[in-house]
Scaffold this active site. Sequence first.
Site, PDB file in Angstrom:
ATOM      1  CB  SER A 110      42.912  44.990  52.973  1.00  0.00           C
ATOM      2  OG  SER A 110      42.113  44.224  52.111  1.00  0.00           O
TER       3      SER A 110
ATOM      4  CG  ASP B  81      42.347  39.669  52.137  1.00  0.00           C
ATOM      5  OD1 ASP B  81      41.823  39.619  53.171  1.00  0.00           O
ATOM      6  OD2 ASP B  81      43.688  39.514  52.575  1.00  0.00           O
TER       7      ASP B  81
ATOM      8  NE  ARG C 114      43.660  44.589  42.520  1.00  0.00           N
ATOM      9  CZ  ARG C 114      43.764  43.804  41.567  1.00  0.00           C
ATOM     10  NH1 ARG C 114      43.625  43.456  40.272  1.00  0.00           N
ATOM     11  NH2 ARG C 114      42.698  43.033  42.005  1.00  0.00           N
TER      12      ARG C 114
END
Length: 899
Positions: A584, A638, A523
Amino acid sequence: HCGAQLLSAALTSRPQVQRVLLALTPTLEKLQEVKGRVLEALEQGLSRQSGARSTMQMLPTFICSTPDGTGETALLDAVPGMGSHVRTLWVTLTGDGNQSPQLMYHVFEMPEDITQGSGEALFDFIAQCVKNFLEEIGNPQHRLPLGFIFPFSCRQTGLDKAELISWSKGFRCSDVEGKDVVQLLQAAISKQEVGAVWGSRLGGLPHAENLMVPRSGTNCCFMAESHLLEMAEVTSGRMCVNSEWGCLGDDGALDDVLTPCDHRVDQESSNPGERRFEKMVGSLYLGEIVRHAMLMLASEQALFIGRNTSILATKAVLTTQQVLEIMDNEDGMAKAQGILEALGLQPSERDCCRVQQLCRAVVSRAAALSAMGLAAVLSHMCRSRQLERLVVNVGVDGGLYHTSARFGEILRSVVGLLAPECAANLMPSADVSGLGAAMVTAVALRTVAQRNNMERLLAPLRLSRTDLQRVQALMRQEMERGLDRERNAESSLRMLPTYVCHTPDGTERGKFLALDLGGTNFRVLVVHVAEDNIDITNEIYVIPTAVMQGTGEALFNHIMECIMDFQMKQELMDQVLPLGFTFSFPCQQLGLDKAVLLNWTKGFSASGCVGQDVVQMLREAAQRKQHTALKVVAVVNDTVGTMMACGYHDPKCEIGLIVGTGTNTCYMEERAKVGTMDGDEGRMCINMEWGAFGDNGCLDDFFTSFDRLVDEKSINAGKQKFEKLISGMYLGEIVRQILLALVEEQVLFCGKSSHKLQNRDIFQTKFLSTIETPGLALVQVQGILSNLELDASYEDSVLVREVCQTVSLRAAHLCAAGMAAVVEKMRESRGLEQLTVTVGVDGTLYKMHPHFSRNLQQMLQELAPLCNVTFLQSEDGSGKGAALVAAVACRGADPSSPQ
């Protein structure tokens, strides 16, 4: 049909006879209305608060399972009966599914003085009967479990504990009321030195979920949902409930169906005003109802005109057995003639015909009212189990049902009309008391053996508070080692500095870009932080497989192209916005904006990236695309993003927790305590990477055989051990391994597994969340198991739910132990007597499981009582959090200024 026949008969009779017959013939509408009242009384009786006000006592029996034909292998000696005799039985159950047990029995006549003497004499007599019976069959050498039918009103507090409330049926033995009758029997057996008997149990439920007994009295028991049975304080499974429905109407609820004849029968009884329903249904009273009807009609010159009818004023001159004989279609008229002549009534043929109509009306009403009560019970079962249709067996016993075909026909027919949502199979029970006691004892033995095996297998997963305190201490020890420069390599916790030194304080303003890369989709976001809100716009882009597995240059070129596409659509190409990068994948972070990739995961294998700074690779891609409006200020994982996202809404948020597919934690540590880097001013967020806690063997004592199986078959055996006890990726597989062991132990599914259950990861963690959902009907649990090709009984579903609860509870408690170590370290590092802190939390297991969060928080409070910990769920921590890391980094400066 029977009601129509009686109505037709009434219309062809004299007006007085019509009136009596119509009063004894309740309409279907009236039965439906009364059924509603019975349902209300039933549900009141189940409730602790309103139970005392209900005429249906709904007494728990502590029988929680019905026979399945597989585990009842013991030889049993049962002592049923309590009337003018005592009957002892030897029952052999094969345990191979054969529903035809072998029986031997002996009946001992009971002297009348025993029924009126002392309780000690009564139980001594019963024990002597047991001893004599055992001698008669050859004194077996092995010990036998004993089932005991005690047909008097008792208050049961356990399967083998029952206090006598009051005597009935002519018994008046002293010093028994208020005492445990099982203990009295066991004491008497011990005095007689009956060495082959042990473990008396009260009971009598055949192979059915309902038992209705319309004999001299009447009663009904059924398997109720335990969570509705407040009196028993049991929350799962089912328990047999003794309704004591003979007392229905004692509060006036049946007044509109009672006739003058019923009132007179009640007034002449030994307990006026009590057991009104029983006095309309039980065979002890049907002859009396007919007698009073005849007496009333004779006084009105509608029967036995000109005859001397004084004999009808005498109680019990007409028995229920005679009523049933008169009803007979073929010989009924002749029977009526003989019975009435024996009473000196000299009946005419019309008198005999009208008496036959009365007998049929009284028995038909008894059947219809019994059906009404049973329909209420069945409708309650259907509704409480959340079923559209209930299919159930109903065991029926009693002389009325066995003797009168008419009674059974009406019972079946009216139940079908009043409870059309239920398919009830009425099963006549030839020996409900004797065989039932044996079955209850056998089922108890089977369930105890199953429970023992279950407890043995689950015991290692049930962690005590002492166990959890040990885990907490080990976590604290590993944290200290991980923060120490010289001992860091000994620790299973990496304790990685993130270079995030501040959390949001509410003064952050401006627009920020965020990039969230963690899989095949990624994203790009623009986050506008205003004074009182955060506005987010984002777009999802796909990374083609060829790019994922190509060169690093191609990968980061593609990422850069997507960023530029997003900026063009949002008209941001001319603005230089700070960018937070959530990456991540395993990295060694060397600064807030510097992270070296250690290795690819999740299907990525782009060349030329491992060992390189991913932020620098992104900047180089921007230069290749001649895009100067890029300002990467932070790269985070995250967990840190979750802490920062929640920190914007709560300044006390200084911990991030992920409990989803994987698990991790970060927290704000005092810089002076971080020995792996220079400087001792302020604080720094430490990424614990706590999923690896225990990889050095410090948690091996807490690993069960099931955990070892899961670990050995995982793609990273020996790694991420703490994560394998807690996270959603593994909990379902732990449950599967336990289920396989329980099948092997013959505890579940009759010892039969399925092909699907043999497949790794087939039992998904989301099943735990569904199965443990409060109020979920166990038939839905059966549905989940059925999809795995498992033929699960109700009891199987209860046990599977317990397995899921045990595994998820352990996970929550271990997570609490780890978090207790974190908050206690923060408190001590800051020199505080009391710490107040918020944990920003994300992850599907925490958010979706119905009990995980509560279990975690409750245990954390116990393990860290000096810490006031609040949990705040994160929304979009990986995206918004990365932007807020950038915002905090730019705080105090113009976020749009170039680096």
